[in-house]
Write an enzyme that holds these catalytic residues in place. Structure first.
Site, PDB file in Angstrom:
ATOM      1  N   GLU A 125      14.708   3.630  -6.265  1.00  9.36           N
ATOM      2  CA  GLU A 125      15.469   2.735  -7.145  1.00  9.36           C
ATOM      3  C   GLU A 125      14.659   2.295  -8.364  1.00  9.36           C
ATOM      4  O   GLU A 125      15.036   1.347  -9.053  1.00  9.36           O
ATOM      5  CB  GLU A 125      15.970   1.500  -6.379  1.00  9.36           C
ATOM      6  CG  GLU A 125      16.889   1.838  -5.226  1.00  9.36           C
ATOM      7  CD  GLU A 125      18.154   2.565  -5.649  1.00  9.36           C
ATOM      8  OE1 GLU A 125      18.516   2.517  -6.845  1.00  9.36           O
ATOM      9  OE2 GLU A 125      18.782   3.200  -4.784  1.00  9.36           O
ATOM     10  N   ASP A 216      19.585  11.609  -9.531  1.00 10.05           N
ATOM     11  CA  ASP A 216      20.059  12.024  -8.218  1.00 10.05           C
ATOM     12  C   ASP A 216      20.551  13.466  -8.220  1.00 10.05           C
ATOM     13  O   ASP A 216      21.399  13.843  -9.042  1.00 10.05           O
ATOM     14  CB  ASP A 216      21.208  11.127  -7.764  1.00 10.05           C
ATOM     15  CG  ASP A 216      20.792   9.679  -7.578  1.00 10.05           C
ATOM     16  OD1 ASP A 216      19.568   9.417  -7.565  1.00 10.05           O
ATOM     17  OD2 ASP A 216      21.677   8.819  -7.458  1.00 10.05           O
TER      18      ASP A 216
END
Length: 332
Positions: A125, A216
């Site tokens: 993150e 991602d």
């Protein structure tokens, strides 16, 4: 094109501990396998790949042939394996000894299974605290990548983000790469030619530039509608074709190659934070609503780009940014 640009393309693949087998399997079939199948058709391309520990263990148990293929590309230098903490924790939430232990454990696993020399890590993150630098170095890490927001919050401007910097904690130095937010939105939701246009503009204005995309891997096949657009309708084929067509000036590289051949732009101390969207999502609901309303109003002002450039000053963080021009690249 007279200027070349080094382009590092990094994927972050992750499924959490305890997720259902059918979710792992669908992600493998719709994203991870399809991406690798297509990548293998373009032998001049290079990528960096971070696959989290829980996902690696599942792949080793259910699709060991996929890991065997990765190992082959590691040997050929086409894929750089990016490490991390084994179970993908938010590093700021665990003790330093656990950060070091999980990173070393995963690096050893990757070396044994894939033959990878792990020199870089993915920060989950992108939650960053400056004192993590010493822990990463203690775990044998030389570099990482963080969102360009981190660098802007330290006082850097967009035109200063086309390379990498050294950061330091207690004498321990770590290379940090800015991850391009514009590319995160173009790939794979814009048009493939927009990626080339963006790289061309950077190359024309910044000789010897390095540009990093890191996001991602699930954006390629798992996110809603992306299997259709990325694979069935050929978005990724078109991008890879364009990168091949322009390979005379777009040089696909790994982060390791950049660190080994290009000097850092200087030194930077990064304030605590995460990527831009996360810093918005964590606001209390009433503050988030007010923030979004204010942002929408500002976007109607023709000075929006100027306001957005000043956003770092509104975070309340203390900038300790300092830039130095080193004569050679050294890492702890």
């Amino acid at each position: 094109m007279s200027n070349t640009i080094r382009f590092a393309f990094i994927l972050h693949d992750h499924q959490p501990v305890g997720n259902f087998d059918n979710v792992f399997e669908q992600a493998y079939q719709d994203s991870y396998k399809l991406f690798l199948d297509l990548f293998e058709r373009y032998p001049h391309l290079k990528i960096g790949l971070h696959t989290s520990g829980p996902l690696m263990e599942w792949l080793d148990a259910h699709h060991p042939d996929y890991l065997d293929r990765l190992a082959g590309h590691v040997r050929s230098g086409r894929i750089e394996i990016i490490g991390g903490a084994f179970y993908e924790p938010i590093l700021a939430m665990i003790p330093p000894r656990d950060r070091v232990g999980q990173i070393r454990t995963f690096s050893n696993w990757l070396e044994n299974r894939l033959g990878a020399e792990v020199r870089g890590v993915w920060i989950p993150e992108r939650v960053w605290e400056q004192n993590m630098t010493s822990d990463l170095v203690a775990a044998g890490i030389q570099y990482t990548l963080l969102d360009d927001t981190h660098f802007k919050n330290a006082g850097l401007q967009e035109e200063q983000l086309h390379g990498y910097y050294l950061t330091e904690d207690n004498g321990n130095t770590l290379a940090v790469f800015p991850d391009s937010e514009p590319l995160r939105y173009i790939i794979p939701f814009g048009q493939p030619h927009q990626v080339i246009d963006y790289l061309r503009n950077v190359a024309q204005n910044h000789p010897n530039a390095v540009c990093v995309f890191g996001d991602d891997g699930e954006k390629f096949g798992v996110w809603p509608e992306t299997k259709k657009t990325v694979f069935d309708e050929g978005w990724l084929v078109r991008l890879f074709d364009l990168l091949s067509e322009h390979q005379s000036w777009i040089k696909m590289v790994t982060l390791a190659e950049v660190v080994d051949t290009i000097a850092p732009l200087g030194k930077v101390y990064l304030p605590e934070g995460s990527y831009r969207e996360m810093t918005e999502w964590v606001l209390p609901p009433d503050q988030l609503s007010s923030y979004e309303e204010t942002r929408a109003n500002l976007k109607r002002d023709n000075r929006w780009e100027q306001f957005r450039g000043l956003r770092a000053a509104d975070t309340g963080g203390t900038s300790r940014f300092a830039i130095q021009k080193p004569t050679r690249c050294t890492h702890g």
